[in-house]
Design an enzyme around this catalytic site. Structure first.
Site, PDB file in Angstrom:
ATOM      1  N   ALA A   8      12.815  24.575 106.981  1.00 54.61           N
ATOM      2  CA  ALA A   8      13.271  23.312 107.579  1.00 54.61           C
ATOM      3  C   ALA A   8      13.712  23.613 109.005  1.00 54.61           C
ATOM      4  O   ALA A   8      14.140  24.728 109.304  1.00 54.61           O
ATOM      5  CB  ALA A   8      14.430  22.723 106.786  1.00 54.61           C
ATOM      6  N   CYS A   9      13.601  22.627 109.855  1.00 54.47           N
ATOM      7  CA  CYS A   9      14.072  22.775 111.227  1.00 54.47           C
ATOM      8  C   CYS A   9      14.902  21.546 111.580  1.00 54.47           C
ATOM      9  O   CYS A   9      14.834  20.528 110.885  1.00 54.47           O
ATOM     10  CB  CYS A   9      12.912  22.963 112.200  1.00 54.47           C
TER      11      CYS A   9
END
Length: 105
Positions: A8-9
């Site tokens: 995830a970012c």
């Protein structure tokens, strides 16, 4: 040997998926099974099952943003890396994971 991962970012778009692809490519090149769950802007995709986690030798988590449902990995060896590092250095990260797993056998 099997790796499960969650990527995830902060924006939940490009790097989430780029890091998943980089990890999959690097693991495949080493003959290592990998399954990657993404937690992007459209939610959780390719969600890891109880069986996926049970059968994994190690869990890789990106640490740029809080991930959902991390309690399911309790008791498993966990490696945390930055999403950009995973995109740029997936080969080296997979090599280090491979050495770690082999040292535990």
């Amino acid at each position: 040997m099997k790796i499960v991962a969650v990527t995830a970012c902060p924006s939940g778009v490009a790097h989430t998926y780029m890091s998943a692809e980089a990890l999959e490519r690097a693991a495949k090149a080493k003959g290592i099974a990998v399954k990657v769950e993404t937690q992007g802007s459209i939610g959780i995709e390719n969600k890891l099952t109880v069986e996926d986690i049970r059968d994994a030798d190690i869990v890789l988590l990106t640490n740029d943003i809080g991930l959902k449902e991390t309690e399911r990995f309790q008791g498993k060896p966990i490696v945390k890396v930055g999403v950009s590092d995973l995109v740029k250095k997936a080969d080296k990260i997979v090599e280090k994971i491979e050495v770690f797993i082999q040292s535990k056998k």
